[in-house]
Design an enzyme around this catalytic site. Sequence first.
Site, PDB file in Angstrom:
ATOM      1  N   ASP A 125       0.850  -1.169   0.000  1.00 34.78           N
ATOM      2  CA  ASP A 125       0.000   0.000   0.000  1.00 34.78           C
ATOM      3  C   ASP A 125       0.896   1.232   0.000  1.00 34.78           C
ATOM      4  O   ASP A 125       2.091   1.146   0.275  1.00 34.78           O
ATOM      5  CB  ASP A 125      -0.883  -0.039   1.256  1.00 34.78           C
ATOM      6  CG  ASP A 125      -2.085   0.886   1.143  1.00 34.78           C
ATOM      7  OD1 ASP A 125      -2.290   1.443   0.063  1.00 34.78           O
ATOM      8  OD2 ASP A 125      -2.796   1.033   2.150  1.00 34.78           O
ATOM      9  N   ASP A 151      -8.888  -4.160   2.870  1.00 34.91           N
ATOM     10  CA  ASP A 151      -7.677  -4.917   2.560  1.00 34.91           C
ATOM     11  C   ASP A 151      -7.713  -6.329   3.131  1.00 34.91           C
ATOM     12  O   ASP A 151      -6.843  -7.150   2.810  1.00 34.91           O
ATOM     13  CB  ASP A 151      -6.437  -4.200   3.115  1.00 34.91           C
ATOM     14  CG  ASP A 151      -6.176  -2.877   2.426  1.00 34.91           C
ATOM     15  OD1 ASP A 151      -6.296  -2.842   1.194  1.00 34.91           O
ATOM     16  OD2 ASP A 151      -5.855  -1.903   3.114  1.00 34.91           O
TER      17      ASP A 151
END
Length: 921
Positions: free
Chosen positions: A340, A646
């Site tokens: 990320d 996520d």
Amino acid sequence: MPGLSEPHQPVTALPAEDVFTALETSRRGLSRAQAHDRLRTHGANELPRTAPRAVWRLLGAQFTDLFAVVLIVAAGVTFLAYGLEEPRDAGTATLAVAILGVVLLNAGIGFTQEYSAERTAQALEAMVPRTCQVVRGGERLELPALDVVRGDVVVLEAGDAVPADCRVAEAHELAVNNAPLTGESNAVGRTADPVAAGPLLEARNCVFMGTDVVTGSGLAVVFATGAATEFGRIYRLAAAAPRQRTPLQRQVASMARRVAGVALAIGALLFAVRLPSGDSVVQPFVFALGVMVALVPEGLPATLSVSLSIGVRRMARRHALVKRLLAVEALGSTTVICTDKTGTLTQAEMTVTEVWTEGRSHSVSGVGYEPRGEITDSASVRELLRVAGLCCDARLVPPTGPTERWRVLGDTTEGALLVAGIKAGLDRRADEAAAPRVTEFPFDSDRKLMTTVHRTGAGYQAYVKGAPGEVLARSAGIQQAGRSDALTATDRTAIAAVADGLASKGLRVLAVARRDLDGPRPAQEEAESVLTLLGLVGMQDPPRPEVTDAVTACRRAGIRVVMVTGDHPLTGEAVARRVGLVRGSEPVVVTGAQLDGMDDAALDSLLATPSDLLLCRVSPEHKMRVVTAFQRHGEVVAVTGDGANDAPALKHADIGVAMGASGTDVAREAASMVLLDDSFASIATSVRLGRAVYQNVRKFLVYLFSHNVGELVPILAATFAGFPLVPINAVQILAIDLGSDVLPALALGAEPPESDVMDRPPRSRNERLFSTSVVGRILFLGGIQALCVSAVFFWHIGSSGIPFGDFTQDTRVYQEAITMVQAGIVLSQFFNALTVRSDHRSVLTVGLTSNPALLAAGGFGIALMAAISYLPTLQTVFNTAPLDAGDWTVLACLGTVPLLADEARKALLRRRSGRSAGGAK
């Protein structure tokens, strides 16, 4: 308090306002005194925990594994054989006592390690506290989830884990993922309206502990906590399930069974060979049993456990909390990291760096949430930041201790606006008092706007912030010199160009506007139309300074790093260039929309390109698909994430890495590792330590098993040469296994990472602990050791001139010979410990004194051997004799032979490697 154990169904049937009354609370939440009383009366909001095993149960479990059972049975059989012997041999009783001693020693090591591991796990788990946002006494607070009680008003936002079972009182596009309770992963919308009677889990106006908020926001009132929740009921069932062993543990257990099988086969062979040589069955049986038991790697399980535990603790000290040993094993073979951007490559502290208003740009200094920096003293800048700050729900939290930092409670973008306002000299409390909020229209992904309505001295005003394109489309005027001028087509084009220019610098851009209103409750369309544009705000999340070196280290280690972000491609590329993910050439930038148009073959082709790859504007489904595609090609994938969205990719990855500081509870729960500092650099450090752990396991396997060859070969040689006695007895072997070898093996398990561990490509996921190279090195080192000690034994026996048939246990020459064999193995193992520290680097390069614990452990083994040779009591136990200086000199010289031979092997490997590298050039 009454009602905690009552049915919850009436709460679902009530209108939202009546829910507060039914649960004896209000929209302002409970008072601190009420919350304290309920917490004291009904206990913390925690799930029922499986009680830790009693100490006596933990100790008893050490006597039930495979090795312990084998040794206990062997001790019993040996004691029985001692009772059947005529005349009785004290050596048989000594062997039985020694075997029981091994059992007790192993039990002590295993108990100590497991007890310590349980305490360590509890301590590490406490390092990642679970929190939630609660309204108490009208104030929004961040509290530990443990302190939530019935009647608390909980603030829900996207990414939050629901802390308890709650009735929704206010919902703004609120949707939750009920998969932990229902198995359905689709987001389910929530409402504040009453629903008809039915199963509680189907009530659309309730949210439940253990689930997570996917989109939207809202308020909810707690009606059940802890064990009274639906999740508490399921958790009790799950807690009773046995813990699964990791692949590494299963591999070691399988290896141990094979080794035990080999030991049994060798014991049976020796029994069959020696049986015809005597009249008694007992002596050959005791001899074979002793050798068989002694050859079992008794210290292996404890050594492995300690080594993995050391690796876990080292990672924790470097801000990486490993939740499962599987992560330690897999880290060493990671080939791809899908990272990320926000909070991992960057500091997760949005910072306003530029403000554009009335046709001019103004720079803002300072980084992070600490309100320290400067901005142009301009009335237009202050007005823009005042409006933007009032159109925020977040608040700044100052540090409460010397180790804490300024932080934001709420949206980080809003936090950046508040910090910029303080830098401009604004006082938010004074602004809120002068223009109190009367209503709001929360942000949603379709409008890309947030609007609040405030009462001012002149009436009412709507304050709007959001995406530049959306705000500009709703604007009819622009602030110029303190007045509102008409917004022309030329102005619109110029403002759009300014916004694009800020975005091209990697900045996130917001537009800020306002509108005068006639009353406090306008329709949303009215409040968000005919706006006066005040200007633009550009902000960025600064890259972490340590990330660039970490990315370079990963590249050098053969690990591909791919940015996977939901942010704008321009922002993603700007950050990627700053941290070194993009090096010179143009990267391949792919958006989620482009991924939707690719089939699996096209995606595989994309991921196979050697160019730098950035995936932007991606959804959780895209992230999952990319991870699956990499794994389909045999890659070992680590994935980072911090949001609830996520969680699917974190669970599906080989290693899910969640953010401990900024991550949601759902992400932390789904991951196998939690970064306590949220930094990508901690991932690179963990990969380095993970590789070291795996290497260290292989080092002490080579060390432990090489001396088994050195013990076996002399016994087999003596047996087939017709010598009536053994070159080394079972008690001596046990002394080597547990007295001389365990401590050096533990020291090897704690070996620091080799300096070039990140200069090698990742190991194959199919590579086994006992690979061909490991077995070959065991046979190489063990074979040399075996030849040396066999030569010493037969040389000492042969030089005496005594015929083989005349040797007995009490023959002085025999006692000296077996003492030399034991001492020869101990000294060889000391030098073996030095050479197995690296499979290709010279011991001089590694450093003779760089692991002082290993030298101390080896010195202890040699000292123990000297005691066995010289102390009369130990001479009686081991049937040994004192060695003179000449004997020790010979043994020391022979002990260095394995090290010297391995140094020659390493030099040959380095020379070949150098030639290969030269040829590649």
